[in-house]
Scaffold this active site. Structure first.
Site, PDB file in Angstrom:
ATOM      1  N   ASP A 148       0.863  -1.174   0.000  1.00 36.86           N
ATOM      2  CA  ASP A 148       0.000   0.000   0.000  1.00 36.86           C
ATOM      3  C   ASP A 148       0.907   1.234   0.000  1.00 36.86           C
ATOM      4  O   ASP A 148       2.103   1.140   0.278  1.00 36.86           O
ATOM      5  CB  ASP A 148      -0.888  -0.015   1.245  1.00 36.86           C
ATOM      6  CG  ASP A 148      -1.904   1.123   1.250  1.00 36.86           C
ATOM      7  OD1 ASP A 148      -2.233   1.616   0.157  1.00 36.86           O
ATOM      8  OD2 ASP A 148      -2.338   1.512   2.333  1.00 36.86           O
ATOM      9  N   LYS A 149       0.342   2.383  -0.320  1.00 33.49           N
ATOM     10  CA  LYS A 149       1.145   3.607  -0.309  1.00 33.49           C
ATOM     11  C   LYS A 149       1.149   4.227   1.081  1.00 33.49           C
ATOM     12  O   LYS A 149       2.195   4.308   1.730  1.00 33.49           O
ATOM     13  CB  LYS A 149       0.598   4.621  -1.328  1.00 33.49           C
ATOM     14  CG  LYS A 149       1.344   5.965  -1.302  1.00 33.49           C
ATOM     15  CD  LYS A 149       0.754   6.922  -2.303  1.00 33.49           C
ATOM     16  CE  LYS A 149      -0.576   7.474  -1.852  1.00 33.49           C
ATOM     17  NZ  LYS A 149      -0.487   8.370  -0.667  1.00 33.49           N
TER      18      LYS A 149
END
Length: 483
Positions: A297-298
């Site tokens: 995920d960012k």
């Protein structure tokens, strides 16, 4: 005038707890020590070895029982590693338990989740985790229910709306009355419905089980035949017949292989532990060796979830070409930030850049909404300050801010109108922009080195995010992700 909410008294809290309306101690997310010992001791492989050892002990062949030390060492290694992992996970779960802000006897206080009772008034604001099903009694919120529904769109919650455990507050501030505790909570009921333990998918473990099952189907009848052959046909004494049969059968059980696997995996786990890596199961090391693609995920993984102000740009003069007095724009922004109830990462970054001091008296607040993409605070001095997205508060952006958008930054516009504004459904026709603020995500420490390591090891890294593809790609580039 808003009615003062006093919450429960301490006497009411104790009465509710006695009635069983208090929160229960959360279940451990790890196996119990009894489970760990049982799973490592009560195996078919161990059973066969202990049966043979028991027969040898019965006939007094103690020197032939040295092999059992290998079995015990293997058991000890497995139990010790899992108990160590359990201790670390339990300690982490205690550290990560959220503190709940409640109002009791008219005062706000922070309590642990286990101390909450049905009927408590919880105080929720931006960033708060909703741990119990509740009903909003005052204020309004924007809530993220993606963990429950899979939808990332914010949900508006106003007085009378139900808040579900497992969701979190994006913006706004409200008081809510707890209606469910323990297993009655929505999120807990979902977890209990699907809760099951997944068996370890290990090729090493699977192969060992196949060997053990195969040998166990042969070892009992073969053992009986070998004993009868020695005792009946060769007329050997009972103790010699048992020793001879046991010697033949022990060769069918791969004790050395089992110990070699356990020692090798334990050595790898110890090396990972020295690098502060938590391994919950000794066979997880084998799973790690098979990884060829890693999805990240960012927010919270590549970035630390915080924003920093990259650029602050003053925009335009005052309305009708009249510039505001020196320092007035900054006072307006500081007043907004000082009295705003919004406390998400965007506003935290703005407060760090501008500071927060109430130079003016607030008259009416419109909390920032992701749906509206703007928020407003009107002051008694007949001026309203707006904070929001560029497409809402102004037309074409200056070239420098356009460039920042291209580079993956977020741009916030701060503007004002010389009047009080209380319409939450619309914006005034002419908002005078004061500042354009470019915000950028903060990359986690050592992210570049970590991504370089995966690249060298041949692991393909993918970033999955709900943010705009341009923003994500620019952040991944800054973090050092290899294409």
């Amino acid at each position: 005038m808003e009615k003062k909410i006093y919450g429960l008294s301490m006497q009411e809290v104790e009465e509710k707890r006695k009635k069983g309306e208090g929160e229960q101690e959360p279940e451990s997310i790890t196996k119990s020590k009894k489970q760990i010992i049982r799973e490592n001791v009560l195996t078919l492989f161990n059973l066969l070895n202990f049966i043979i050892a028991g027969l040898l002990f019965a006939v007094g062949a103690y020197t032939n029982m040295i092999f059992i030390a290998i079995i015990i060492l293997n058991i000890v290694i497995g139990i010790a590693q899992e108990c160590k992992a359990k201790k670390l996970v339990d300690e982490l779960s205690i550290l990560n338990r959220p503190a709940i802000k409640v109002r009791r006897e008219g005062e706000d206080q922070e309590i642990e989740l286990k101390d909450i009772v049905k009927g408590d008034i919880v105080i929720l604001e931006s960033g708060s985790q909703i741990c119990n099903d509740s009903i909003v009694t005052s204020g309004s919120l924007e809530v993220n229910e993606s963990l429950l529904t899979g939808e990332s769109d914010p949900v508006i919650k106003e007085v009378g709306s139900t808040l579900y455990s497992g969701s979190s507050v994006i913006s706004g501030k409200a008081c809510a009355e707890v209606i469910h505790v323990g297993n009655d909570n929505y999120a807990t009921s979902l977890v209990n419905e699907v809760k099951k333990e997944k068996q370890v998918q290990s090729e090493l473990l699977g192969s060992m089980r196949k060997v053990t099952r195969f040998t166990s189907s042969l070892i009992i009848p073969l053992g009986i035949l070998l004993f009868l052959e020695a005792f009946v046909l060769r007329k050997a004494p009972v103790n010699e017949s048992v020793v001879a049969s046991a010697a033949a059968l022990l060769g069918m059980l791969p004790k050395g292989l089992v110990l070699l696997i356990s020692v090798s995996l334990a050595t790898g786990v110890i090396r990972l532990a020295k690098m502060k890596i938590l391994v919950q199961n000794i066979y997880s090391l084998e799973t790690l060796a098979h990884v060829d693609t890693l999805c990240l995920d960012k927010t919270g993984t590549i970035t630390n979830g915080k924003l920093t102000v990259d650029t602050v740009m003053e925009i335009g003069a005052g309305l009708s070409g009249k510039a505001l007095p020196q320092g007035e724009p900054e006072k307006l922004v500081q007043s907004y930030l000082a009295v705003s109830d919004d406390n998400n990462v965007t506003f935290q970054a703005l407060k760090e850049a501008f500071g927060g001091q109430a130079f003016y008296t607030p008259a009416y607040k419109i909390p920032f909404s992701s749906k509206r993409k703007w928020g407003c605070i009107s002051f008694a001095e007949a001026v309203s300050v707006f904070v929001g997205a560029p497409e809402k508060l102004m037309g074409k952006l200056p070239g420098e801010l356009e460039q920042k958008l291209e580079e993956g930054c977020r741009v916030i516009i701060v503007g004002y109108v010389p009047m009080q504004w209380e319409d939450e459904a619309a914006l005034p026709e002419e908002i005078q922009p004061l500042y354009g603020v470019a915000l950028e995500d903060t990359i986690r420490e050592n992210t570049r080195e970590t991504l370089d390591f995966f690249h060298r090891e041949g692991v393909d890294v993918k970033v999955i995010s709900g943010d705009h593809v341009k923003t994500v790609s620019m952040i991944a580039k800054r973090a050092g992700l290899h294409r």
